[in-house]
Design a protein around this motif. Structure first.
Motif: not given
Length: 164
Positions: A125-152
């Motif tokens: 259960g904690a292992g899956w929570a770590m997977i969830g953390y990795a995704v939830l923490f990093n995806l917002p940053f990825i979305v912002v980078q793709r958003y910014n690059r698209g605008r550029i």
């Protein structure tokens, strides 16, 4: 079942130390990749047509409203290229900014890779929570980078008259 069974307090301490290590190591490693690598048009950084120059990220997630709340890694590492605001409006400035969004995106994709290792010492259960953390923490940053690059990309294509 974890490979190593430890008291819960030690599991939490190891999780925090491990994530800190992975984030800092991957960030430092990505900073060592020459900027010329990111200035090239590699397939894995290309924007998809469905992203509509970043517009999809604004429509789905209202990126403009919260992207300023994310911490720029350059503040923590005291090196790198701040993506807080555009450095200038010249085409070269925009290309460098876009290249640095690729570096940041790669950093955050790679930061998710170590997540399965946490199953070695965490209960499932904690292992899956770590997977969830990795995704939830990093995806917002990825979305912002793709958003910014698209605008550029939209700005630079208008300058040259290229079609999107």
């Amino acid at each position: 079942m974890p490979l190593v069974t430890l008291p819960a307090v030690w599991v939490v301490i190891i999780d925090v130390v491990a994530w800190t290590f992975f984030h800092l190591f991957i960030s430092a490693w990505c900073l060592r990749i020459p900027q010329t690598f990111f200035l090239k048009d590699h397939a894995w950084f290309r924007l998809f047509s469905w992203e509509r120059s970043g517009e999809i990220w604004q429509r789905l997630f209202r990126v403009k409203q919260w992207k300023g709340l994310l911490i720029d890694g350059t503040v923590i590492l005291k090196q790198g290229y701040s993506k807080e605001r555009l450095p200038g409006k010249r085409r070269d400035d925009l290309n460098i900014f876009a290249a640095e969004t690729k570096r940041a995106e790669l950093t955050h994709w790679l930061s998710m890779v170590p997540a399965p290792l946490f199953f070695l010492w965490n209960p499932p259960g904690a292992g899956w929570a770590m997977i969830g953390y990795a995704v939830l923490f990093n995806l917002p940053f990825i979305v912002v980078q793709r958003y910014n690059r698209g605008r550029i990309a939209m700005i630079t294509s208008k300058e040259t008259g290229e079609s999107m």
